[in-house]
Design a protein around this motif. Structure first.
Motif, mmCIF file in Angstrom:
data_model
loop_
_atom_site.group_PDB
_atom_site.id
_atom_site.type_symbol
_atom_site.label_atom_id
_atom_site.label_comp_id
_atom_site.label_asym_id
_atom_site.label_seq_id
_atom_site.Cartn_x
_atom_site.Cartn_y
_atom_site.Cartn_z
ATOM 1 N N MET A 195 -10.029 -32.177 13.124
ATOM 2 C CA MET A 195 -10.129 -33.624 13.119
ATOM 3 C C MET A 195 -10.073 -34.159 14.553
ATOM 4 S SD MET A 195 -10.716 -35.711 10.718
ATOM 5 C CE MET A 195 -10.144 -35.157 9.129
ATOM 6 N N ILE A 196 -9.164 -33.612 15.342
ATOM 7 C CA ILE A 196 -9.043 -34.053 16.740
ATOM 8 C C ILE A 196 -10.331 -33.733 17.499
ATOM 9 C CG2 ILE A 196 -7.813 -33.737 18.916
ATOM 10 C CD1 ILE A 196 -5.296 -33.170 17.236
ATOM 11 N N ASP A 197 -10.857 -32.526 17.287
ATOM 12 C CA ASP A 197 -12.100 -32.127 17.951
ATOM 13 C C ASP A 197 -13.234 -33.072 17.600
ATOM 14 O OD1 ASP A 197 -11.462 -28.564 17.602
ATOM 15 O OD2 ASP A 197 -10.971 -29.979 19.225
ATOM 16 N N ASP A 198 -13.356 -33.396 16.320
ATOM 17 C CA ASP A 198 -14.430 -34.303 15.891
ATOM 18 C C ASP A 198 -14.288 -35.655 16.561
ATOM 19 O OD1 ASP A 198 -14.589 -32.978 12.525
ATOM 20 O OD2 ASP A 198 -15.808 -32.552 14.300
ATOM 21 N N LYS A 199 -13.056 -36.128 16.668
ATOM 22 C CA LYS A 199 -12.858 -37.442 17.270
ATOM 23 C C LYS A 199 -13.174 -37.425 18.758
ATOM 24 C CE LYS A 199 -9.800 -39.483 13.914
ATOM 25 N NZ LYS A 199 -8.918 -40.608 13.698
ATOM 26 N N THR A 200 -12.726 -36.353 19.441
ATOM 27 C CA THR A 200 -13.018 -36.293 20.884
ATOM 28 C C THR A 200 -14.523 -36.110 21.097
ATOM 29 O OG1 THR A 200 -12.422 -33.953 20.849
ATOM 30 C CG2 THR A 200 -10.769 -35.498 21.658
#
Lengths: 196, 105
Positions: free
Chosen positions: A34-39
């Motif tokens: 989720m963090i990767d997708d957001k960044t």
């Protein structure tokens, strides 16, 4: 928070709550992605982690989702079937003993039903035998013993009729009780209806 | 919105979103948040539950040098969604009662 700090904090919080390892790993993967997708979309790491909320809260929610017996339920489903086979000498005798106890209860109830029935049957037989025997005795010349036999036959017959009503009542009660017991036993194995 | 009501609806939303096409976590959050507020921590237990119930499957595709998990709805999931859709008539009727629209019936 950086991604690493967030995930490490989340992992720590989950361990504190004794969440099973495979569940921890699964959730870490989810939130890491989720963090990767957001960044990827342009957010900074701190913006991304902030948007997810506090790791403590996330961990508590996961724990809540597992339920009270959740840890054990997860562990149980991970149990190899082999353990069930190895545990056979333990759980099988217990199960068999329980089954025998239940069967014994049913047998006792049925025996209790058979006894009065047997008594009534015996009285009928005595009445019939007495009348036949007595009449034969009279016709063969032994008037007194013949009359005595017939008399006893009538007493037996009378007792049959007197006992008939209470015996029927008892039979009815025993039938109902064994039905209740049967339902209760079956309920132990019935699955609970879930309307989720 | 009442949290219990919302919980039930969100599951249907996830399934409905996946019917439109396979998707991944963040995309689901974005798409569904257009209709009803949903956070990542809300989505996680839902996909976990749906996967455990066999209503969706998970596969990974490489993206930007990492693996991204995609969700795909199963036949059982489609059936479950149909069930939710069929509830619509009932829900409308119940809300007519709640909104006291049938006072004169």
């Amino acid at each position: 928070m950086t991604k690493a700090e967030f995930l490490s904090s989340l992992r720590g919080e989950m361990s504190t709550l004794a969440i099973p390892k495979d569940e921890v790993d699964r959730s870490i993967l989810f939130y890491s992605e989720m963090i990767d997708d957001k960044t990827d979309e342009g957010l900074s790491e701190s913006e991304a982690t902030e948007s997810l909320g506090s790791p403590g809260q996330i961990a508590r929610e996961i724990r809540r989702g597992l339920g009270i017996g959740g840890c054990f339920r997860d562990k149980l489903s991970a149990l190899p079937k082999g353990l069930l086979i190895f545990g056979f000498p333990l759980w099988f005798p217990l199960l068999a003993a329980a089954a025998i106890v239940v069967m014994a209860m049913f047998l006792i109830l049925w025996a209790m039903m058979l006894l009065p029935a047997a008594v009534e049957f015996a009285l009928v037989a005595a009445t019939a035998a007495g009348i036949i025997g007595g009449v034969w005795a009279i016709s063969a010349g032994s008037l007194l013993s013949g009359l005595f036999t017939v008399g006893v036959a009538f007493i037996a017959g009378g007792m049959f009729f007197i006992l008939l009503a209470p015996v029927m009542k008892l039979a009815g009660w025993l039938a109902r009780t064994s039905l209740v017991l049967l339902k209760w036993t079956l309920n132990l194995f019935a699955k609970e209806e879930d309307d989720s | 919105m009442d949290i219990q009501v919302k919980k039930g609806l969100l599951e249907a939303c996830v399934l409905a979103a996946l019917i439109r096409g396979d998707s991944y976590g963040y995309q689901l959050v974005k798409d569904i948040s257009n209709v009803v507020e949903m956070s990542e921590s809300t989505l996680y237990p839902i996909v976990k539950r749906l996967e455990a119930a066999g209503m969706l499957t998970v596969y990974s595709i490489e993206h930007n040098g990492r693996l991204r998990k995609y969700y795909r709805v199963t036949d059982s999931g489609r059936e479950r969604l149909r069930g939710h859709q069929a509830d619509w008539e009932n829900i409308q009727r119940i809300y007519r009662f709640i909104n006291q629209e049938d006072e004169n019936d």
